[in-house]
Enzyme design. Structure first.
Site, PDB file in Angstrom:
ATOM      1  N   THR A   1      50.412  33.607  38.184  1.00 55.80           N
ATOM      2  CA  THR A   1      50.041  34.545  37.130  1.00 55.80           C
ATOM      3  C   THR A   1      49.951  35.959  37.703  1.00 55.80           C
ATOM      4  O   THR A   1      49.324  36.164  38.739  1.00 55.80           O
ATOM      5  CB  THR A   1      48.701  34.129  36.508  1.00 55.80           C
ATOM      6  OG1 THR A   1      48.914  32.930  35.770  1.00 55.80           O
ATOM      7  CG2 THR A   1      48.163  35.192  35.568  1.00 55.80           C
TER       8      THR A   1
ATOM      9  N   HIS B   1      51.955  22.323  32.753  1.00 51.84           N
ATOM     10  CA  HIS B   1      50.788  22.719  33.541  1.00 51.84           C
ATOM     11  C   HIS B   1      49.655  21.708  33.303  1.00 51.84           C
ATOM     12  O   HIS B   1      48.929  21.787  32.332  1.00 51.84           O
ATOM     13  CB  HIS B   1      50.319  24.113  33.147  1.00 51.84           C
ATOM     14  CG  HIS B   1      49.401  24.746  34.168  1.00 51.84           C
ATOM     15  ND1 HIS B   1      48.684  24.016  35.084  1.00 51.84           N
ATOM     16  CD2 HIS B   1      49.085  26.055  34.389  1.00 51.84           C
ATOM     17  CE1 HIS B   1      47.965  24.827  35.831  1.00 51.84           C
ATOM     18  NE2 HIS B   1      48.178  26.076  35.439  1.00 51.84           N
TER      19      HIS B   1
ATOM     20  N   ASN C   1      44.634  22.755  37.628  1.00 51.83           N
ATOM     21  CA  ASN C   1      43.753  23.921  37.740  1.00 51.83           C
ATOM     22  C   ASN C   1      42.738  24.110  36.627  1.00 51.83           C
ATOM     23  O   ASN C   1      42.363  25.236  36.305  1.00 51.83           O
ATOM     24  CB  ASN C   1      44.611  25.189  37.890  1.00 51.83           C
ATOM     25  CG  ASN C   1      45.398  25.158  39.177  1.00 51.83           C
ATOM     26  OD1 ASN C   1      45.125  24.368  40.067  1.00 51.83           O
ATOM     27  ND2 ASN C   1      46.404  26.009  39.269  1.00 51.83           N
TER      28      ASN C   1
ATOM     29  N   TYR D   1      42.835  23.558  33.408  1.00 51.86           N
ATOM     30  CA  TYR D   1      43.267  23.931  32.060  1.00 51.86           C
ATOM     31  C   TYR D   1      43.302  22.700  31.164  1.00 51.86           C
ATOM     32  O   TYR D   1      42.805  21.637  31.566  1.00 51.86           O
ATOM     33  CB  TYR D   1      44.597  24.695  32.141  1.00 51.86           C
ATOM     34  CG  TYR D   1      44.407  25.990  32.892  1.00 51.86           C
ATOM     35  CD1 TYR D   1      44.985  26.200  34.139  1.00 51.86           C
ATOM     36  CD2 TYR D   1      43.590  26.992  32.380  1.00 51.86           C
ATOM     37  CE1 TYR D   1      44.773  27.376  34.848  1.00 51.86           C
ATOM     38  CE2 TYR D   1      43.363  28.171  33.090  1.00 51.86           C
ATOM     39  CZ  TYR D   1      43.950  28.353  34.315  1.00 51.86           C
ATOM     40  OH  TYR D   1      43.732  29.511  35.018  1.00 51.86           O
TER      41      TYR D   1
ATOM     42  N   ASN E   1      38.419  26.897  37.975  1.00 51.95           N
ATOM     43  CA  ASN E   1      37.835  26.960  36.623  1.00 51.95           C
ATOM     44  C   ASN E   1      36.720  25.942  36.422  1.00 51.95           C
ATOM     45  O   ASN E   1      36.530  25.407  35.326  1.00 51.95           O
ATOM     46  CB  ASN E   1      38.937  26.814  35.564  1.00 51.95           C
ATOM     47  CG  ASN E   1      39.916  27.986  35.622  1.00 51.95           C
ATOM     48  OD1 ASN E   1      39.518  29.130  35.441  1.00 51.95           O
ATOM     49  ND2 ASN E   1      41.175  27.690  35.934  1.00 51.95           N
TER      50      ASN E   1
HETATM   51  C1  LIG Z   1      47.734  30.005  35.713  1.00 51.62           C
HETATM   52  C2  LIG Z   1      46.853  30.073  36.675  1.00 51.62           C
HETATM   53  C3  LIG Z   1      46.553  28.850  37.464  1.00 51.62           C
HETATM   54  O1  LIG Z   1      47.268  27.862  37.340  1.00 51.62           O
HETATM   55  O2  LIG Z   1      45.544  28.886  38.224  1.00 51.62           O
HETATM   56  C4  LIG Z   1      46.137  31.332  36.999  1.00 51.62           C
HETATM   57  C5  LIG Z   1      45.588  32.100  35.965  1.00 51.62           C
HETATM   58  C6  LIG Z   1      44.944  33.288  36.274  1.00 51.62           C
HETATM   59  C7  LIG Z   1      44.839  33.722  37.589  1.00 51.62           C
HETATM   60  C8  LIG Z   1      45.383  32.932  38.610  1.00 51.62           C
HETATM   61  C9  LIG Z   1      46.032  31.740  38.315  1.00 51.62           C
END
Ligand SMILES: C=C(C(=O)O)c1ccccc1
Length: 373
Positions: free
Chosen positions: A25, A178, A181, A183, A238
């Protein structure tokens, strides 16, 4: 003996070498529309065996950060065409990472200022990047999510399939789902974020259901040979947590084994951090994970990531453990990373003050070798 510079097939996608650009990103696509600067950035890196673009939300609901490119506006598809055309003209191969952030979002980014959605109403904590009322980039606490209603889930699954179709229409060679991480897909997989009591929560079989439904819908839409998935079994990104990561991911890859996917992309350890980080009661066994995938009939390429350098990447490929290795920060700073590895050239150091947001500085201005000669 297989080396990083040997070709390899990722399902229907043929790679000239085994050096892959990891999804990164960069927050340089205002209004979620890819632009000429983005095209230049990816074109510069087209010598990679495969480029995996930054995360690309499949809907506005799936958007969690300002200025990331999407797949849900017609102008965005036109913008991505510039990127794929530029990369293909250089003989490169490129897939996009189709993404839904789930709870890692902010009401200002959501349709009608709604709450973000997630498997359960459990906040991610941490911060995301928004455009404030003065039009300036700013970090903000993620907003509290609401739990998806059972009747909504099929629609979110369909959104991934629509995004995959849009990606192919935009000229991509395929997609990476994806699933990593912290999400949405990772939120469904892991018990720290998924406390549902319906068929999508509770048992491991139930918690992998959403991921498998997304994989099946995307594969049905564009062909399994063009579909990869990114997984991060033990990452703390996260604030995601899982009490039994080995059991969850062993089961998931066993189910993926029969689906003829293009590749499985595994983040080892903490994303962008300690490779030895783990969750649960024992260190995670990545070789066991791959063995289970292969024993279940999995033929997809095994792509590994996180903290590799040329030497450790060569070892991973020469040993037969990995089919290819993905590099993030090294590709940020070295557009011609493949040539630098091949010639043992020195490497530019990445400038982490320009990773997110901004323009050409720290994005398209890293020098290639011929520029230095
Ligand atoms: C898409 C990201 C991920 O997979 O960690 C991401 C999003 C924001 C900042 C860094 C990485």
């Amino acid at each position: 003996m297989t080396t990083l510079f040997d070709p390899v097939k990722f399902g229907d996608i043929e790679l000239a070498n085994r050096i892959v650009m990891a999804p990164l990103t960069r927050n340089r696509s205002p209004k979620a529309i890819p632009n000429d600067l983005n095209a230049a950035y990816y074109e510069q890196r087209a010598s990679a065996g495969l480029l995996i673009t930054e995360g690309t939300p499949v809907t506005q609901q799936g958007q969690g950060y300002a200025d990331v490119p999407g797949l849900y506006l017609p102008e965005a598809i036109a913008g991505w065409k510039k990127v794929t055309d530029a990369v293909h003209k250089k003989g490169g191969k490129i897939v996009t990472q189709i993404w839904h952030v789930g709870r890692v979002s902010h009401v200002s980014l959501q349709p009608n200022g709604n709450a973000p959605v997630a498997p359960s109403a459990i906040p991610a904590g941490g911060k995301t990047y928004i455009i404030d009322e003065n039009g300036n980039g700013a970090f903000a606490e993620t907003s509290a999510p609401r739990a998806l209603e059972p009747g909504e889930i099929a629609g979110v699954v369909a959104d991934y399939a629509k995004g995959a179709r849009a990606a192919i229409d935009a000229g991509f060679d395929g997609v990476e789902i994806h699933g990593a991480n912290g999400y949405l897909i990772d939120q469904f997989l892991k018990d720290g974020a998924n406390q549902r009591t319906d068929e999508y929560g509770g048992s491991i079989e139930n918690r992998v259901r959403f991921a498998l439904e997304v994989v099946d819908a995307v594969a049905k839409e564009i062909g399994a040979g063009r579909v990869g998935i990114r997984l991060s079994p033990v990452t703390p990104a996260n604030n995601i947590t899982e009490s039994q990561p080995q059991a969850v991911f062993n089961h998931l890859v066993e189910q993926l084994g029969s689906r003829n996917l293009s590749f499985i992309h595994v983040v080892e350890g903490a994303t962008g951090g300690d490779r030895n980080f783990t969750q649960g009661d024992k260190p995670f066994d990545y070789h066991e994970l791959k063995d289970i995938y292969r024993k279940a009939g999995g033929t997809g390429a095994w792509l590994v990531n996180n903290g590799y350098d040329k030497e450790t990447a060569e070892q991973a490929v020469e040993s037969g453990y990995a089919d290819a290795v993905a590099f993030g920060k090294l590709f940020i700073a070295n557009p011609d990373l493949v040539e630098r590895f091949q010639t043992n050239a020195s490497l530019n150091a990445p400038d982490n003050t320009t990773f997110y947001g901004g323009g050409a500085k720290g994005y398209t201005d890293y020098p290639a070798l011929e520029a230095v000669a």
